[in-house]
Scaffold this motif. Structure first.
Motif, PDB file in Angstrom:
ATOM      1  N   VAL A 266       0.839  -1.202   0.000  1.00 29.36           N
ATOM      2  CA  VAL A 266       0.000   0.000   0.000  1.00 29.36           C
ATOM      3  C   VAL A 266       0.874   1.253   0.000  1.00 29.36           C
ATOM      4  O   VAL A 266       0.583   2.239  -0.691  1.00 29.36           O
ATOM      5  CB  VAL A 266      -0.935   0.003   1.225  1.00 29.36           C
ATOM      6  CG1 VAL A 266      -1.723   1.306   1.303  1.00 29.36           C
ATOM      7  CG2 VAL A 266      -1.860  -1.191   1.183  1.00 29.36           C
ATOM      8  N   VAL A 267       1.959   1.221   0.761  1.00 25.07           N
ATOM      9  CA  VAL A 267       2.866   2.371   0.833  1.00 25.07           C
ATOM     10  C   VAL A 267       3.458   2.661  -0.529  1.00 25.07           C
ATOM     11  O   VAL A 267       3.485   3.814  -0.998  1.00 25.07           O
ATOM     12  CB  VAL A 267       3.980   2.102   1.868  1.00 25.07           C
ATOM     13  CG1 VAL A 267       4.993   3.242   1.881  1.00 25.07           C
ATOM     14  CG2 VAL A 267       3.372   1.905   3.252  1.00 25.07           C
ATOM     15  N   GLY A 324      -1.023   3.527   6.900  1.00 24.21           N
ATOM     16  CA  GLY A 324      -1.677   4.643   6.218  1.00 24.21           C
ATOM     17  C   GLY A 324      -0.837   5.907   6.220  1.00 24.21           C
ATOM     18  O   GLY A 324      -0.755   6.613   5.210  1.00 24.21           O
ATOM     19  N   LEU A 325      -0.200   6.197   7.353  1.00 24.30           N
ATOM     20  CA  LEU A 325       0.677   7.362   7.420  1.00 24.30           C
ATOM     21  C   LEU A 325       1.889   7.174   6.516  1.00 24.30           C
ATOM     22  O   LEU A 325       2.345   8.115   5.846  1.00 24.30           O
ATOM     23  CB  LEU A 325       1.129   7.590   8.862  1.00 24.30           C
ATOM     24  CG  LEU A 325       0.060   8.105   9.824  1.00 24.30           C
ATOM     25  CD1 LEU A 325       0.566   8.055  11.260  1.00 24.30           C
ATOM     26  CD2 LEU A 325      -0.348   9.543   9.459  1.00 24.30           C
ATOM     27  N   GLY A 326       2.406   5.954   6.475  1.00 29.73           N
ATOM     28  CA  GLY A 326       3.511   5.670   5.557  1.00 29.73           C
ATOM     29  C   GLY A 326       3.099   5.882   4.114  1.00 29.73           C
ATOM     30  O   GLY A 326       3.865   6.427   3.306  1.00 29.73           O
ATOM     31  N   ALA A 327       1.887   5.469   3.775  1.00 24.64           N
ATOM     32  CA  ALA A 327       1.382   5.660   2.412  1.00 24.64           C
ATOM     33  C   ALA A 327       1.227   7.145   2.086  1.00 24.64           C
ATOM     34  O   ALA A 327       1.534   7.587   0.971  1.00 24.64           O
ATOM     35  CB  ALA A 327       0.043   4.941   2.250  1.00 24.64           C
ATOM     36  N   LEU A 328       0.749   7.926   3.058  1.00 19.19           N
ATOM     37  CA  LEU A 328       0.606   9.363   2.843  1.00 19.19           C
ATOM     38  C   LEU A 328       1.960  10.012   2.560  1.00 19.19           C
ATOM     39  O   LEU A 328       2.108  10.796   1.605  1.00 19.19           O
ATOM     40  CB  LEU A 328      -0.046  10.014   4.060  1.00 19.19           C
ATOM     41  CG  LEU A 328      -0.105  11.552   4.034  1.00 19.19           C
ATOM     42  CD1 LEU A 328      -0.968  12.032   2.874  1.00 19.19           C
ATOM     43  CD2 LEU A 328      -0.610  12.096   5.367  1.00 19.19           C
ATOM     44  N   ILE A 329       2.961   9.696   3.378  1.00 21.21           N
ATOM     45  CA  ILE A 329       4.285  10.285   3.175  1.00 21.21           C
ATOM     46  C   ILE A 329       4.877   9.827   1.849  1.00 21.21           C
ATOM     47  O   ILE A 329       5.525  10.604   1.138  1.00 21.21           O
ATOM     48  CB  ILE A 329       5.221   9.923   4.344  1.00 21.21           C
ATOM     49  CG1 ILE A 329       4.690  10.517   5.640  1.00 21.21           C
ATOM     50  CG2 ILE A 329       6.636  10.427   4.082  1.00 21.21           C
ATOM     51  CD1 ILE A 329       4.496  12.012   5.613  1.00 21.21           C
ATOM     52  N   ALA A 330       4.653   8.562   1.500  1.00 23.88           N
ATOM     53  CA  ALA A 330       5.153   8.063   0.217  1.00 23.88           C
ATOM     54  C   ALA A 330       4.507   8.812  -0.949  1.00 23.88           C
ATOM     55  O   ALA A 330       5.181   9.181  -1.919  1.00 23.88           O
ATOM     56  CB  ALA A 330       4.888   6.562   0.098  1.00 23.88           C
ATOM     57  N   PHE A 331       3.191   9.055  -0.858  1.00 26.67           N
ATOM     58  CA  PHE A 331       2.485   9.815  -1.891  1.00 26.67           C
ATOM     59  C   PHE A 331       3.058  11.221  -2.010  1.00 26.67           C
ATOM     60  O   PHE A 331       3.346  11.713  -3.111  1.00 26.67           O
ATOM     61  CB  PHE A 331       0.993   9.871  -1.548  1.00 26.67           C
ATOM     62  CG  PHE A 331       0.166  10.638  -2.540  1.00 26.67           C
ATOM     63  CD1 PHE A 331      -0.453   9.992  -3.597  1.00 26.67           C
ATOM     64  CD2 PHE A 331       0.001  12.024  -2.418  1.00 26.67           C
ATOM     65  CE1 PHE A 331      -1.213  10.706  -4.524  1.00 26.67           C
ATOM     66  CE2 PHE A 331      -0.760  12.737  -3.329  1.00 26.67           C
ATOM     67  CZ  PHE A 331      -1.371  12.079  -4.382  1.00 26.67           C
ATOM     68  N   LEU A 332       3.234  11.883  -0.876  1.00 30.35           N
ATOM     69  CA  LEU A 332       3.747  13.251  -0.886  1.00 30.35           C
ATOM     70  C   LEU A 332       5.200  13.297  -1.368  1.00 30.35           C
ATOM     71  O   LEU A 332       5.585  14.198  -2.124  1.00 30.35           O
ATOM     72  CB  LEU A 332       3.645  13.846   0.519  1.00 30.35           C
ATOM     73  CG  LEU A 332       2.221  14.047   1.064  1.00 30.35           C
ATOM     74  CD1 LEU A 332       2.275  14.464   2.530  1.00 30.35           C
ATOM     75  CD2 LEU A 332       1.451  15.065   0.242  1.00 30.35           C
ATOM     76  N   HIS A 333       5.993  12.323  -0.930  1.00 27.37           N
ATOM     77  CA  HIS A 333       7.401  12.332  -1.316  1.00 27.37           C
ATOM     78  C   HIS A 333       7.578  12.188  -2.820  1.00 27.37           C
ATOM     79  O   HIS A 333       8.391  12.897  -3.430  1.00 27.37           O
ATOM     80  CB  HIS A 333       8.161  11.203  -0.613  1.00 27.37           C
ATOM     81  CG  HIS A 333       9.573  11.079  -1.079  1.00 27.37           C
ATOM     82  ND1 HIS A 333      10.578  11.940  -0.680  1.00 27.37           N
ATOM     83  CD2 HIS A 333      10.156  10.218  -1.954  1.00 27.37           C
ATOM     84  CE1 HIS A 333      11.706  11.610  -1.272  1.00 27.37           C
ATOM     85  NE2 HIS A 333      11.480  10.562  -2.047  1.00 27.37           N
TER      86      HIS A 333
END
Length: 417
Positions: A266-267, A324-333
């Protein structure tokens, strides 16, 4: 024969996407099979950190060497060489017998993999107009992250069925097939135009013959140092999620290998979506009349505002929230890095892009190596929590460096000082 490349440029983008997918598949194999490899070769976590750093040292040096090579021979030949090199290194990893040999194989992998990320932006610079460059970078970058997303499923399935040694060999052989396809499709008769909105046609791949004078010229410009600082501040974030997040889920959050493989994707899938989304957004801003470099910085600023949310992982919430937080940071990064990569493509002429990316690679490589060493020490003695706090402030600081890269007077060759 001249070739304008208005449709063929998307074939080039597709091939770059396939290469990026393989790049991350080969890079992730060790992280995903770390437990089995460490057990068979008697490697502890400190030794694993040394393996990661052997890759990162080579990745840093490879960025410098490949920047020189790509500017000299052109990205067509450079890209084939890099993919072939890292695929061979990946395949040979399946034959190692001890920690030293494994470190040498990872070092060779890093040398080759760095070059792919130097040659690809230069190919985009030569084939795509400004309004499509970030999208093209986003597409092949997203393929890399989707590769990271699929890797836990593919690598775990191979590991459980044929073992870690054969898994390395199989993934390496796939890269050889890519090289064959590259030369079959990208023939000498298909010469790229150096892309502008007018799409002029030229007779050969642009190469640089300025030697060290060209390197000195680039090093004196403001853009290369702003780009390098922003890269150094944010690059360690992705390497943390790439090399350590799977171990974090198994070692600290108690997930089994199978559950980690079923969740970590997911990340990396979110990372793939972010790469395309960032490219689409800045491309839309360019079409609205905003200068290309400014459109990249505006899109990156949106990431800088939202990224501190990732600090919540330091509180060790429920596992699904952590993912989920890891996925958010991955999306933003990846939204960030798509536009960060587009900056030198926008600010510098094709003959200098390899140099800018190489300098940035060395600068950020040193910081990433240091951060990887610190993560290894923290994991041995404390927890992963401090890294989540550091990640939270990386982007707000880096946005000032990215903006600095776009300031200054214009030089006659298109770079900024």
């Amino acid at each position: 024969m001249k070739f304008r490349g208005k449709s063929f440029r998307w074939v080039i983008c597709g091939l770059l996407a396939m290469a990026a997918f393989l790049n991350y598949l080969d890079r992730q194999t060790l992280a995903l099979m770390a437990g089995s490899v460490q057990q068979d070769l008697a490697v502890d976590d400190a030794g694993y950190a040394a393996l990661v750093n052997s890759f990162l040292v080579a990745y840093m040096l490879g960025g410098l060497l490949s920047g020189y090579l790509v500017d000299r021979v052109g990205p067509r030949w450079g890209m084939a060489f890099f993919v072939g090199w890292w695929s061979l290194a990946s395949g040979l990893t399946g034959l190692v017998q001890n920690l030293f040999q494994l470190g040498a194989a990872r070092f060779a992998l890093g040398l080759g993999e760095a070059g792919g990320w130097i040659a690809s932006p230069k190919l985009v610079r030569e084939w795509f107009p400004k309004s499509e460059r970030a999208l093209a970078i986003g597409i092949y970058s997203s393929a890399a992250h989707f590769g990271a997303a699929i890797s836990p499923l593919v690598v775990t399935a191979l590991l459980l069925s044929v073992g870690w040694r054969t898994t390395f060999i199989v993934t390496g052989l796939v890269g050889v097939l890519w090289v064959i396809a590259w030369f079959a499709l990208y023939r000498k008769s298909r010469i790229p135009p150096e892309a502008s909105d007018a799409q002029p046609t030229i007779d050969a791949e642009p190469v640089d013959t300025s030697g060290w004078r060209g390197w000195r010229e680039v090093a004196r410009t403001r853009g290369v140092w702003g780009f390098s600082f922003s890269l150094a501040l944010t690059n360690p974030v992705w390497f943390f999620y790439l090399f350590w997040f799977p171990k974090y889920l198994t070692d600290e959050r108690g997930l089994s290998l199978e559950r980690m493989a079923g969740s970590a994707w997911v990340v990396y899938a979110a990372a793939g979506l972010g790469a395309v989304g960032g490219g689409l957004l800045s491309g839309w801003l360019v079409r609205r009349g905003i200068a290309a470099a400014r459109a990249r910085v505006v899109t990156m600023a949106m990431t800088a505002v939202l990224a501190p949310i990732g600090a919540l992982n330091a509180l060790e919430p429920a596992v699904w929230i952590s993912i989920g937080l890891g996925a958010l940071i991955a999306f933003l990064h990846t939204s960030w890095v798509t536009n960060q990569t587009a900056l030198p493509v926008d600010l510098y002429p094709a003959r200098h892009i390899g140099k800018v990316l190489a300098i940035g690679s060395v600068f950020s490589g040193l910081v990433t190596i240091a951060s990887t060493y610190l993560v290894g020490q923290l994991v041995e003695t404390l927890t992963y929590r401090p890294m989540f706090l550091v990640i939270a402030i990386a982007y707000p600081v880096a946005i000032f460096a990215a903006w600095f890269a776009t300031t200054g007077r214009k030089l006659t060759d298109g770079a900024t000082q």
